[in-house]
Design an enzyme around this catalytic site. Structure first.
Site, PDB file in Angstrom:
ATOM      1  N   ARG A 135      -2.662   3.613   6.489  1.00  0.00           N
ATOM      2  CA  ARG A 135      -3.955   3.554   7.188  1.00  0.00           C
ATOM      3  C   ARG A 135      -4.781   4.819   6.999  1.00  0.00           C
ATOM      4  NH1 ARG A 135      -0.865   0.241  11.185  1.00  0.00           N
ATOM      5  NH2 ARG A 135      -1.856  -1.798  11.141  1.00  0.00           N
ATOM      6  N   ALA A 161       0.864  -1.194   0.000  1.00  0.00           N
ATOM      7  CA  ALA A 161       0.000   0.000   0.000  1.00  0.00           C
ATOM      8  C   ALA A 161       0.896   1.238   0.000  1.00  0.00           C
ATOM      9  CB  ALA A 161      -0.966  -0.012   1.185  1.00  0.00           C
ATOM     10  N   LEU A 162       1.807   1.270  -0.954  1.00  0.00           N
ATOM     11  CA  LEU A 162       2.899   2.241  -0.918  1.00  0.00           C
ATOM     12  C   LEU A 162       2.436   3.661  -1.232  1.00  0.00           C
ATOM     13  CD1 LEU A 162       5.743   0.184  -2.654  1.00  0.00           C
ATOM     14  CD2 LEU A 162       5.087   0.256  -0.249  1.00  0.00           C
ATOM     15  N   HIS A 196       6.956   5.773   1.671  1.00  0.00           N
ATOM     16  CA  HIS A 196       7.706   4.567   1.306  1.00  0.00           C
ATOM     17  C   HIS A 196       8.664   4.872   0.148  1.00  0.00           C
ATOM     18  CE1 HIS A 196       3.829   2.622   2.822  1.00  0.00           C
ATOM     19  NE2 HIS A 196       4.744   2.061   3.585  1.00  0.00           N
ATOM     20  N   GLN A 210       2.759  -9.249  13.435  1.00  0.00           N
ATOM     21  CA  GLN A 210       2.759  -7.985  14.161  1.00  0.00           C
ATOM     22  C   GLN A 210       1.361  -7.400  14.347  1.00  0.00           C
ATOM     23  OE1 GLN A 210       5.372  -6.132  11.157  1.00  0.00           O
ATOM     24  NE2 GLN A 210       4.088  -4.322  11.310  1.00  0.00           N
TER      25      GLN A 210
HETATM   26  P1  AMP Z   1       4.914  -0.007   6.602  1.00  0.00           P
HETATM   27  O1  AMP Z   1       4.633  -0.450   5.208  1.00  0.00           O
HETATM   28  O2  AMP Z   1       3.877   0.912   7.166  1.00  0.00           O
HETATM   29  O3  AMP Z   1       5.306  -1.122   7.522  1.00  0.00           O
HETATM   30  O4  AMP Z   1       6.203   0.923   6.494  1.00  0.00           O
HETATM   31  C1  AMP Z   1       7.359   0.505   5.836  1.00  0.00           C
HETATM   32  C2  AMP Z   1       8.445   1.536   6.051  1.00  0.00           C
HETATM   33  O5  AMP Z   1       8.006   2.797   5.550  1.00  0.00           O
HETATM   34  C3  AMP Z   1       8.793   1.754   7.527  1.00  0.00           C
HETATM   35  O6  AMP Z   1      10.195   1.921   7.643  1.00  0.00           O
HETATM   36  C4  AMP Z   1       8.060   3.024   7.857  1.00  0.00           C
HETATM   37  O7  AMP Z   1       8.635   3.762   8.907  1.00  0.00           O
HETATM   38  C5  AMP Z   1       8.191   3.785   6.550  1.00  0.00           C
HETATM   39  N1  AMP Z   1       7.163   4.824   6.437  1.00  0.00           N
HETATM   40  C6  AMP Z   1       5.821   4.689   6.575  1.00  0.00           C
HETATM   41  N2  AMP Z   1       5.211   5.883   6.462  1.00  0.00           N
HETATM   42  C7  AMP Z   1       6.194   6.801   6.252  1.00  0.00           C
HETATM   43  C8  AMP Z   1       6.209   8.225   6.072  1.00  0.00           C
HETATM   44  N3  AMP Z   1       5.109   8.946   6.081  1.00  0.00           N
HETATM   45  N4  AMP Z   1       7.414   8.827   5.885  1.00  0.00           N
HETATM   46  C9  AMP Z   1       8.565   8.094   5.877  1.00  0.00           C
HETATM   47  N5  AMP Z   1       8.611   6.758   6.050  1.00  0.00           N
HETATM   48  C10 AMP Z   1       7.453   6.124   6.233  1.00  0.00           C
END
Ligand code: AMP
Length: 277
Positions: A191, A24-25, A29, A59
């Site tokens: 989210r 869900a990039l 990301h 998780q």
């Molecule tokens: P997730 O897919 O939510 O597990 O996130 C994967 C990676 O993306 C993790 O290292 C998060 O900290 C990073 N991430 C998520 N949202 C952001 C954002 N708004 N800015 C920077 N990095 C992010």
């Protein structure tokens, strides 16, 4: 760019720069992927950039949003390619957890103090960092990267992974990127799609609270300002604190190296954010 479904096909990408995600990039990301590209290109032999997309069942607690977590795989792959990735690795649950996601954790994995002691994310989600350490350790085992990039958005998670890598002497350099935000300040999150327009407006309370903490003269003043702003925006507060930026333990003064962290619910959606103060 190559899409790899099984770790047996990863060998040519060993030693690369890894960006672990749950898909869900969004732009946050992608800022990590672009940073990984830059790091990879610093090497004499251009290292591969490997984005992992894996929604990690370990998780999520029962009742959390594992089943309905947004999944947008095709669009994710396009975005990865445009941002400089060489490989998207999307393993099946059975490859990440051969003995099942509910099996006991590998006893070699160290869950560091910053994941167990501050009373922040681990307080309301006791299994969360165990699941995070487990999946990151396993993804590093499969991808064998020389470096990996994580976001400051999940600040306690970033410190946890840094500490795990250091305490376990994993041969992976951990890089971090600042939080990417919408123009109005809302931290980007997969989210956020759950938020109806009026809820999205209330969710701005998190970044507003953090900005108010930056202008405060003491820890108490910062925490009280954050609580008022969160309550005014009808955010159900989980925590709103200023902590030591390295240990995340309580501090008495707003010395250099303090971090403000907030978590709360807007309706059924739990949001987190943080800023340096
Ligand atoms: P997730 O897919 O939510 O597990 O996130 C994967 C990676 O993306 C993790 O290292 C998060 O900290 C990073 N991430 C998520 N949202 C952001 C954002 N708004 N800015 C920077 N990095 C992010």
């Amino acid at each position: 760019m190559q899409i790899v479904w099984s770790a047996v096909d990863l060998e040519p990408a060993y030693g690369g720069v890894c960006v672990p995600t749950m898909g869900a990039l969004h732009e946050g990301h992608l800022s990590l992927v672009r940073r990984a590209r830059e790091e990879a290109d610093l090497h004499a032999h251009r290292l591969p950039v490997v984005v992992t997309i894996f929604v990690n069942p370990a998780q999520f607690a029962p009742g959390e949003d594992f089943a309905r977590y947004p999944r947008t795989f095709e669009a994710d792959c396009e975005k990865c390619e445009q941002s400089g990735a060489d490989v998207v690795f999307a393993p099946a649950v059975g490859e990440v957890y051969p003995e099942g996601p509910g099996a006991p954790i590998d006893p070699r994995i160290i869950i560091p103090a910053v994941a167990r002691e501050p009373g922040l994310e681990e307080k309301s989600r006791p299994q969360f960092f165990i699941g995070v350490c487990r999946v990151v350790h396993r993804l590093f085992e499969l991808v064998r990267p020389s470096a990996a990039v994580f976001g400051e958005k999940d600040y306690q998670q970033l410190l946890t992974i840094r500490a795990m890598a250091s305490e376990m002497a994993l041969p992976v350099t951990i890089h971090s990127e600042p939080t990417a935000r919408d123009e109005d300040g809302l931290a980007l999150s997969s989210r956020n799609v759950y938020l109806a327009p009026p809820q999205r407006k209330r969710a701005l309370g998190l970044s507003k609270a953090l900005r108010a903490a930056r202008g405060a003269a003491s820890v108490a003043e910062a925490e009280s300002a954050m609580r008022s702003i969160l309550l005014a925006n009808q955010v159900e507060i989980d925590y709103a604190v200023v902590r030591d930026a390295h240990t995340l333990m309580p501090i008495e003064n707003l010395a250099f190296g303090a971090r403000a962290l907030v978590a709360g619910r807007v309706g059924a959606v739990r949001l987190i954010d943080n800023m340096a103060v």
